[in-house]
Design a protein around this motif. Structure first.
Motif, PDB file in Angstrom:
ATOM      1  N   GLU A 194       0.826  -1.210   0.000  1.00  0.00           N
ATOM      2  CA  GLU A 194       0.000   0.000   0.000  1.00  0.00           C
ATOM      3  C   GLU A 194       0.859   1.259   0.000  1.00  0.00           C
ATOM      4  O   GLU A 194       0.553   2.214  -0.713  1.00  0.00           O
ATOM      5  N   LEU A 195       1.913   1.262   0.798  1.00  0.00           N
ATOM      6  CA  LEU A 195       2.789   2.434   0.829  1.00  0.00           C
ATOM      7  C   LEU A 195       3.530   2.602  -0.496  1.00  0.00           C
ATOM      8  O   LEU A 195       3.677   3.719  -0.991  1.00  0.00           O
ATOM      9  N   ALA A 196       3.998   1.506  -1.063  1.00  0.00           N
ATOM     10  CA  ALA A 196       4.743   1.584  -2.328  1.00  0.00           C
ATOM     11  C   ALA A 196       3.856   2.055  -3.476  1.00  0.00           C
ATOM     12  O   ALA A 196       4.332   2.712  -4.403  1.00  0.00           O
ATOM     13  N   ARG A 197       2.572   1.739  -3.420  1.00  0.00           N
ATOM     14  CA  ARG A 197       1.631   2.113  -4.477  1.00  0.00           C
ATOM     15  C   ARG A 197       1.220   3.585  -4.422  1.00  0.00           C
ATOM     16  O   ARG A 197       0.819   4.147  -5.428  1.00  0.00           O
ATOM     17  N   ASP A 198       1.298   4.195  -3.256  1.00  0.00           N
ATOM     18  CA  ASP A 198       0.819   5.559  -3.085  1.00  0.00           C
ATOM     19  C   ASP A 198       1.784   6.560  -3.721  1.00  0.00           C
ATOM     20  O   ASP A 198       2.982   6.518  -3.456  1.00  0.00           O
ATOM     21  N   PRO A 199       1.294   7.485  -4.556  1.00  0.00           N
ATOM     22  CA  PRO A 199       2.182   8.436  -5.236  1.00  0.00           C
ATOM     23  C   PRO A 199       2.812   9.472  -4.299  1.00  0.00           C
ATOM     24  O   PRO A 199       3.776  10.124  -4.673  1.00  0.00           O
ATOM     25  N   ARG A 200       2.303   9.612  -3.087  1.00  0.00           N
ATOM     26  CA  ARG A 200       2.871  10.577  -2.137  1.00  0.00           C
ATOM     27  C   ARG A 200       4.108  10.038  -1.437  1.00  0.00           C
ATOM     28  O   ARG A 200       4.886  10.803  -0.871  1.00  0.00           O
ATOM     29  N   VAL A 201       4.299   8.728  -1.470  1.00  0.00           N
ATOM     30  CA  VAL A 201       5.433   8.091  -0.789  1.00  0.00           C
ATOM     31  C   VAL A 201       6.635   8.074  -1.727  1.00  0.00           C
ATOM     32  O   VAL A 201       6.570   7.545  -2.834  1.00  0.00           O
ATOM     33  N   ILE A 202       7.737   8.642  -1.265  1.00  0.00           N
ATOM     34  CA  ILE A 202       8.965   8.635  -2.055  1.00  0.00           C
ATOM     35  C   ILE A 202       9.654   7.284  -1.904  1.00  0.00           C
ATOM     36  O   ILE A 202      10.055   6.665  -2.879  1.00  0.00           O
ATOM     37  N   ARG A 203       9.775   6.831  -0.669  1.00  0.00           N
ATOM     38  CA  ARG A 203      10.356   5.520  -0.378  1.00  0.00           C
ATOM     39  C   ARG A 203       9.720   4.966   0.887  1.00  0.00           C
ATOM     40  O   ARG A 203       9.305   5.716   1.760  1.00  0.00           O
ATOM     41  N   ALA A 204       9.705   3.655   0.981  1.00  0.00           N
ATOM     42  CA  ALA A 204       9.267   2.986   2.206  1.00  0.00           C
ATOM     43  C   ALA A 204      10.068   1.703   2.338  1.00  0.00           C
ATOM     44  O   ALA A 204      10.400   1.064   1.337  1.00  0.00           O
ATOM     45  N   THR A 205      10.400   1.371   3.553  1.00  0.00           N
ATOM     46  CA  THR A 205      11.133   0.142   3.788  1.00  0.00           C
ATOM     47  C   THR A 205      10.681  -0.461   5.108  1.00  0.00           C
ATOM     48  O   THR A 205      10.286   0.263   6.019  1.00  0.00           O
ATOM     49  N   GLY A 206      10.717  -1.762   5.179  1.00  0.00           N
ATOM     50  CA  GLY A 206      10.295  -2.447   6.389  1.00  0.00           C
ATOM     51  C   GLY A 206      11.283  -3.524   6.772  1.00  0.00           C
ATOM     52  O   GLY A 206      11.912  -4.137   5.900  1.00  0.00           O
ATOM     53  N   VAL A 207      11.438  -3.733   8.067  1.00  0.00           N
ATOM     54  CA  VAL A 207      12.342  -4.764   8.561  1.00  0.00           C
ATOM     55  C   VAL A 207      11.649  -5.577   9.651  1.00  0.00           C
ATOM     56  O   VAL A 207      10.747  -5.096  10.316  1.00  0.00           O
ATOM     57  N   THR A 208      12.099  -6.815   9.810  1.00  0.00           N
ATOM     58  CA  THR A 208      11.623  -7.676  10.882  1.00  0.00           C
ATOM     59  C   THR A 208      12.536  -7.475  12.082  1.00  0.00           C
ATOM     60  O   THR A 208      13.755  -7.484  11.952  1.00  0.00           O
ATOM     61  N   LEU A 209      11.935  -7.282  13.242  1.00  0.00           N
ATOM     62  CA  LEU A 209      12.713  -7.112  14.463  1.00  0.00           C
ATOM     63  C   LEU A 209      12.561  -8.363  15.313  1.00  0.00           C
ATOM     64  O   LEU A 209      11.480  -8.660  15.800  1.00  0.00           O
ATOM     65  N   GLY A 210      13.618  -9.091  15.483  1.00  0.00           N
ATOM     66  CA  GLY A 210      13.599 -10.256  16.366  1.00  0.00           C
ATOM     67  C   GLY A 210      12.916 -11.471  15.777  1.00  0.00           C
ATOM     68  O   GLY A 210      12.505 -11.505  14.624  1.00  0.00           O
ATOM     69  N   ASN A 211      12.787 -12.488  16.625  1.00  0.00           N
ATOM     70  CA  ASN A 211      12.242 -13.766  16.192  1.00  0.00           C
ATOM     71  C   ASN A 211      10.944 -14.092  16.913  1.00  0.00           C
ATOM     72  O   ASN A 211      10.574 -15.239  17.043  1.00  0.00           O
ATOM     73  N   ASN A 212      10.276 -13.063  17.453  1.00  0.00           N
ATOM     74  CA  ASN A 212       8.982 -13.192  18.118  1.00  0.00           C
ATOM     75  C   ASN A 212       9.073 -13.892  19.471  1.00  0.00           C
ATOM     76  O   ASN A 212       8.086 -14.369  19.983  1.00  0.00           O
ATOM     77  N   LYS A 213      10.255 -13.969  20.039  1.00  0.00           N
ATOM     78  CA  LYS A 213      10.425 -14.510  21.384  1.00  0.00           C
ATOM     79  C   LYS A 213      10.517 -13.331  22.355  1.00  0.00           C
ATOM     80  O   LYS A 213      11.122 -12.310  22.053  1.00  0.00           O
ATOM     81  N   LEU A 214       9.929 -13.467  23.521  1.00  0.00           N
ATOM     82  CA  LEU A 214       9.851 -12.364  24.475  1.00  0.00           C
ATOM     83  C   LEU A 214      11.223 -11.830  24.859  1.00  0.00           C
ATOM     84  O   LEU A 214      11.416 -10.621  24.970  1.00  0.00           O
TER      85      LEU A 214
END
Length: 115
Positions: free
Chosen positions: A80-100
Motif C-alpha cells: 500500500e505504501l509503495a503504491r501511493d504516489p505521495r510516498v517517495i520511499r518505504a522500507t520495512g524490517v523484521t525485528l527479532g524472532n517473536n520470542k519475548l
C-alpha cells in the motif's frame, strides 16, 4: 512477528503523512495486528535524491511505525505504501524472532536531529 516500517513522504503537507499512517495502521488493525509505536521524525534530507512522478526530491518527511502482525499483513502494508504516489520511499524490517527475550531488547525509537 514484530515489524518496523520507515516511510519517506514528499515534503510539504503534514496531513498527507497522517493519512498514510492512518491507512497503514488500519491495514494492520483490520488484519488482527497490534500497533506498538508510531513516530513522526520530521523533515530531513534524503540519502540521495529521488525522482518520483517526474519530480526530483531531495528532502522528505519521515515517519516510523512499529507493529506486530503476520507476514501477509506486513507485505500488504508495504504494498500500500509503495503504491501511493505521495510516498517517495518505504522500507520495512523484521525485528527479532517473536520470542519475548528478543523483543524486550528493542526499546523506544530515538532519533537525534542533525540540523
Amino acid at each position: 512477528m514484530l515489524y518496523e516500517v520507515i516511510g519517506m513522504v514528499r515534503q510539504g503537507n503534514l496531513n498527507e503523512v497522517k493519512e498514510l499512517v492512518l491507512i497503514a495502521g488500519k491495514t494492520v488493525l483490520q488484519q488482527g495486528g497490534v500497533i506498538r509505536d508510531i513516530k513522526n521524525w520530521g523533515t530531513f534530507m534524503l540519502p540521495s535524491s529521488a525522482s518520483l512522478n517526474q519530480v526530483r526530491h531531495t528532502r522528505a518527511h519521515y515517519f516510523l511505525m512499529r507493529y506486530d502482525a503476520s507476514t501477509k499483513t506486513h507485505k500488504e502494508v508495504y504494498r500500500e505504501l509503495a503504491r501511493d504516489p505521495r510516498v517517495i520511499r518505504a522500507t520495512g524490517v523484521t525485528l527479532g524472532n517473536n520470542k519475548l527475550e528478543t523483543l524486550s531488547k528493542f526499546g523506544p525509537m530515538n532519533w537525534r536531529r542533525m540540523d
